[in-house]
Scaffold this motif. Structure first.
Motif, PDB file in Angstrom:
ATOM      1  N   GLY A 162       0.823  -1.217   0.000  1.00  0.00           N
ATOM      2  CA  GLY A 162       0.000   0.000   0.000  1.00  0.00           C
ATOM      3  C   GLY A 162       0.848   1.254   0.000  1.00  0.00           C
ATOM      4  N   LEU A 163       1.975   1.230   0.732  1.00  0.00           N
ATOM      5  CA  LEU A 163       2.892   2.376   0.707  1.00  0.00           C
ATOM      6  C   LEU A 163       3.497   2.574  -0.678  1.00  0.00           C
ATOM      7  N   VAL A 164       3.834   1.490  -1.357  1.00  0.00           N
ATOM      8  CA  VAL A 164       4.346   1.601  -2.727  1.00  0.00           C
ATOM      9  C   VAL A 164       3.277   2.244  -3.602  1.00  0.00           C
TER      10      VAL A 164
ATOM     11  N   GLY B  89      17.030   1.062  -3.180  1.00  0.00           N
ATOM     12  CA  GLY B  89      17.074   2.497  -3.442  1.00  0.00           C
ATOM     13  C   GLY B  89      16.750   2.776  -4.886  1.00  0.00           C
ATOM     14  N   GLY B  90      17.239   3.893  -5.391  1.00  0.00           N
ATOM     15  CA  GLY B  90      16.989   4.285  -6.770  1.00  0.00           C
ATOM     16  C   GLY B  90      15.877   5.305  -6.877  1.00  0.00           C
TER      17      GLY B  90
ATOM     18  N   ALA C 259      12.652   1.853  -3.460  1.00  0.00           N
ATOM     19  CA  ALA C 259      13.099   1.488  -2.117  1.00  0.00           C
ATOM     20  C   ALA C 259      11.940   0.882  -1.322  1.00  0.00           C
ATOM     21  N   SER C 260      10.750   1.439  -1.475  1.00  0.00           N
ATOM     22  CA  SER C 260       9.575   0.894  -0.788  1.00  0.00           C
ATOM     23  C   SER C 260       9.252  -0.505  -1.291  1.00  0.00           C
TER      24      SER C 260
ATOM     25  N   PHE D  55      11.094  -7.893  -6.452  1.00  0.00           N
ATOM     26  CA  PHE D  55      12.448  -7.487  -6.823  1.00  0.00           C
ATOM     27  C   PHE D  55      12.449  -6.894  -8.240  1.00  0.00           C
ATOM     28  N   VAL D  56      11.784  -7.571  -9.156  1.00  0.00           N
ATOM     29  CA  VAL D  56      11.743  -7.096 -10.542  1.00  0.00           C
ATOM     30  C   VAL D  56      10.961  -5.782 -10.632  1.00  0.00           C
ATOM     31  N   ILE D  57       9.856  -5.671  -9.916  1.00  0.00           N
ATOM     32  CA  ILE D  57       9.094  -4.419  -9.932  1.00  0.00           C
ATOM     33  C   ILE D  57       9.925  -3.282  -9.334  1.00  0.00           C
ATOM     34  N   ALA D  58      10.714  -3.568  -8.301  1.00  0.00           N
ATOM     35  CA  ALA D  58      11.601  -2.537  -7.737  1.00  0.00           C
ATOM     36  C   ALA D  58      12.588  -2.062  -8.800  1.00  0.00           C
TER      37      ALA D  58
END
Length: 188
Positions: free
Chosen positions: A47-49, A113-114, A119-120, A160-163
């Motif tokens: 939800g934060l993302v 990060g990035g 990061a979220s 991981f991929v979505i990040a």
């Protein structure tokens, strides 16, 4: 749908126990409660993302995952209940392949990060891994439906991929781990 809550507090948990979905009671710090509580925590981090600037397709995927996680939490809260199926895992794998197709090959480790959304999403990934570890622990002592663990394993890969996608969103980049880096010098 079942009964709606008209009163939020019940006082039944004041003794350190909580009710499971089958009506039985268990300790609030029990492994089953920890597993579904961490799944709920993961849903909150997603939800934060979603509260940040993310591409529409990422938002749609993460919203779908939130529904899956709610189902998974119910599965973990109700002994003997199964909500997650192989079709959920297949969907995660197809979605992962879709997002990963346009990303450069991994040559280095990536640091969280990035961007704030990336990061979220990395935070969501680490909470997902914790939920996965808790389901493994739960499986050692109680029966768990067959797809819960697989779902969390694939989901952490997808997060991981979505990040990685989010780190590149709007021209950003990933933060790469550098093995042979010099320590920073602080001027006095």
């Amino acid at each position: 749908m079942g009964n709606r809550l008209s009163k939020i507090y019940t006082r039944t948990g004041d003794d350190g126990t909580t009710g499971l979905g089958d009506g039985s009671r268990t300790d609030k710090d029990g492994i089953r409660v920890d597993a579904y509580g961490t799944t709920d925590e993961l849903n909150s981090v997603i939800g934060l993302v979603l509260a940040q600037d993310v591409p529409e397709i990422v938002a749609r995927v993460l919203h779908e995952i939130q529904h899956h996680l709610f189902d998974l939490g119910g599965e973990l809260c109700i002994p003997g209940h199964q909500a997650i199926q192989q079709t959920h895992i297949d969907w995660l794998e197809q979605t992962l392949d879709h997002f990963n197709a346009d990303l450069p090959a991994l040559k280095d480790f990536i640091l969280p990060g990035g961007s704030q959304s990336a990061a979220s999403c990395h935070l969501a990934r680490t909470v997902c891994r914790r939920a996965e570890r808790l389901v493994v622990s739960l499986q050692r002592v109680e029966s768990v439906p067959p797809f819960s663990l697989k779902y969390l394993n694939r989901l952490s890969d997808l997060l991981f991929v979505i990040a990685r996608v989010l780190a590149r969103h709007q021209g950003g980049s990933e933060v790469l781990w550098q093995k042979d880096r010099s320590p920073i010098e602080l001027s006095s």
